[in-house]
Design a protein around this motif. Structure first.
Motif, PDB file in Angstrom:
ATOM      1  N   PRO A  30       0.806  -1.222   0.000  1.00 54.49           N
ATOM      2  CA  PRO A  30       0.000   0.000   0.000  1.00 54.49           C
ATOM      3  C   PRO A  30       0.842   1.276   0.000  1.00 54.49           C
ATOM      4  N   VAL A  31       0.535   2.148  -0.946  1.00 53.49           N
ATOM      5  CA  VAL A  31       1.239   3.424  -1.085  1.00 53.49           C
ATOM      6  C   VAL A  31       0.212   4.519  -1.348  1.00 53.49           C
ATOM      7  N   LEU A  32       0.221   5.553  -0.534  1.00 52.52           N
ATOM      8  CA  LEU A  32      -0.618   6.725  -0.743  1.00 52.52           C
ATOM      9  C   LEU A  32       0.225   7.786  -1.439  1.00 52.52           C
ATOM     10  N   ALA A  33      -0.230   8.262  -2.601  1.00 48.72           N
ATOM     11  CA  ALA A  33       0.530   9.236  -3.389  1.00 48.72           C
ATOM     12  C   ALA A  33      -0.120  10.611  -3.270  1.00 48.72           C
ATOM     13  N   GLY A  53       4.010  -4.047  -8.378  1.00 52.04           N
ATOM     14  CA  GLY A  53       3.997  -4.628  -7.043  1.00 52.04           C
ATOM     15  C   GLY A  53       3.445  -3.714  -5.977  1.00 52.04           C
ATOM     16  N   LEU A  54       3.088  -2.496  -6.359  1.00 47.76           N
ATOM     17  CA  LEU A  54       2.567  -1.530  -5.401  1.00 47.76           C
ATOM     18  C   LEU A  54       1.089  -1.260  -5.687  1.00 47.76           C
ATOM     19  N   ARG A 122       7.282   3.729   4.908  1.00 47.01           N
ATOM     20  CA  ARG A 122       8.344   4.302   4.070  1.00 47.01           C
ATOM     21  C   ARG A 122       7.909   5.680   3.601  1.00 47.01           C
ATOM     22  N   LEU A 123       8.895   6.521   3.360  1.00 46.31           N
ATOM     23  CA  LEU A 123       8.636   7.890   2.943  1.00 46.31           C
ATOM     24  C   LEU A 123       9.453   8.166   1.684  1.00 46.31           C
ATOM     25  N   GLY A 282      11.181   2.651  -6.853  1.00 46.47           N
ATOM     26  CA  GLY A 282      10.536   1.347  -6.941  1.00 46.47           C
ATOM     27  C   GLY A 282      11.089   0.345  -5.934  1.00 46.47           C
ATOM     28  N   PRO A 283      12.388   0.035  -5.994  1.00 44.97           N
ATOM     29  CA  PRO A 283      12.954  -0.886  -5.013  1.00 44.97           C
ATOM     30  C   PRO A 283      12.832  -0.389  -3.582  1.00 44.97           C
ATOM     31  N   PHE A 284      12.940   0.928  -3.398  1.00 45.79           N
ATOM     32  CA  PHE A 284      12.832   1.498  -2.052  1.00 45.79           C
ATOM     33  C   PHE A 284      11.449   1.226  -1.463  1.00 45.79           C
ATOM     34  N   LEU A 285      10.395   1.455  -2.238  1.00 46.64           N
ATOM     35  CA  LEU A 285       9.041   1.251  -1.738  1.00 46.64           C
ATOM     36  C   LEU A 285       8.705  -0.235  -1.613  1.00 46.64           C
ATOM     37  N   LEU A 286       9.219  -1.055  -2.517  1.00 47.22           N
ATOM     38  CA  LEU A 286       8.981  -2.491  -2.412  1.00 47.22           C
ATOM     39  C   LEU A 286       9.580  -3.076  -1.131  1.00 47.22           C
ATOM     40  N   ALA A 287      10.632  -2.445  -0.637  1.00 48.28           N
ATOM     41  CA  ALA A 287      11.276  -2.920   0.585  1.00 48.28           C
ATOM     42  C   ALA A 287      10.386  -2.755   1.807  1.00 48.28           C
ATOM     43  N   ALA A 288       9.296  -1.999   1.663  1.00 51.82           N
ATOM     44  CA  ALA A 288       8.371  -1.850   2.794  1.00 51.82           C
ATOM     45  C   ALA A 288       7.757  -3.183   3.171  1.00 51.82           C
ATOM     46  N   ALA A 289       7.763  -4.144   2.246  1.00 53.23           N
ATOM     47  CA  ALA A 289       7.196  -5.461   2.537  1.00 53.23           C
ATOM     48  C   ALA A 289       8.056  -6.226   3.542  1.00 53.23           C
TER      49      ALA A 289
END
Length: 291
Positions: A30-33, A53-54, A122-123, A282-289
């Motif tokens: 989950p990502v809020l933009a 993946g997001l 993540r930010l 992309g990789p940074f936000l995927l790491a939130a998993a």
């Protein structure tokens, strides 16, 4: 899914109805933009499809895009946007989520992450970090400026453009100048038909001066309070880089900084910029998993 590659959605909050563009699988991370001032959810139209993946929910902030305007007498302060974002997350049943913010949206993201660290995983920030500030002795003058502008608002009229291309040209030359393609995307979501042509959907109150600004110490306190992993993409030709004290402000903050070529809307201006941003975030936000 629409022809534009997103799902349109509306959120009925207790005090306002907000619109959003949703990208990616519902089971994605989950990502809020959150977009910038006087932009709309189309700010992420190039970038979001490049982030597999997001599950990206790109909001139209209140008073922007297809979202409703605030009630008479209500305000458009940064903390108001933070509450709206949190209430949307509540409706989505997102107990913990990442935030992707550009410009003003990045500032709201930092404030939300600092105030509610248990909710933000993540930010990811694009050319935005801290709000404009003012010190205590400036507060009376700032409030007076805002009150006078409120009284004069009834006499103000939005511009009317004969066709959409006139609006595109105007947006290209606005604050945070954008490419023609970027302006076209923002204008498509940001215009409405009126007698004689087209005008902006956005609330005229968005252009009013703020009645109260955080002090420099308060703004830095929010940035220093961020507990989750944070990455800031600093555009070499952007608005942050143009601030003479940006290096001093960034010093000691818990934010990883990466510099990329491009202007303030580097994620939207062209495909090359969107790809560069996606390669970083992309990789940074995927790491939130993993958290």
């Amino acid at each position: 899914m629409s022809e534009a590659g997103y799902q349109a959605r509306r959120f009925c909050l207790p005090h306002i109805e907000l619109a959003a563009c949703c990208y990616g699988p519902e089971e994605g991370i989950p990502v809020l933009a959150l977009h910038g001032w006087l932009d709309n959810a189309a700010s992420f139209a190039r970038l979001a499809p490049l982030l597999p993946g997001l599950r990206i929910v790109a909001l139209d902030f209140a008073g922007h895009g297809h979202s409703a305007h605030r009630a008479p007498g209500a305000s458009y302060q940064l903390w108001d946007y933070a509450l709206d974002a949190l209430l949307v997350a509540e409706q989505l049943a997102w107990q913990r989520f990442a935030v992707l913010g550009h410009s003003m949206g990045a500032i709201v993201s930092v404030m939300l992450a600092a105030a509610m660290p248990e909710r933000i995983s993540r930010l990811a920030l694009i050319d935005g970090l801290l709000p404009f500030t003012a010190e205590a002795e400036q507060a009376p003058a700032k409030l007076g400026e805002a009150l006078r502008a409120q009284l004069a608002l009834a006499a103000k009229r939005k511009p009317v453009y004969a066709d959409a291309q006139q609006a595109v040209r105007a947006r290209m030359q606005g604050v945070g100048a954008v490419s023609r393609e970027a302006a076209s995307l923002l204008v498509e979501r940001g215009l409405q038909a009126v007698p004689g042509g087209y005008t902006w959907r956005s609330d005229s109150r968005l252009t009013l001066p703020s009645p109260l600004r955080l002090s420099r110490a308060q703004a830095l306190a929010f940035a220093r309070a961020v507990q989750c992993p944070a990455r800031l993409l600093l555009a070499e030709g952007g608005l942050l880089q143009a601030q003479p004290d940006i290096a001093e402000r960034l010093q000691g903050l818990p934010v990883e900084v990466q510099r990329l070529p491009g202007g303030h809307h580097l994620h939207l201006d062209d495909q090359a910029g969107a790809l560069a941003v996606a390669h970083s975030l992309g990789p940074f936000l995927l790491a939130a998993a993993d958290r």
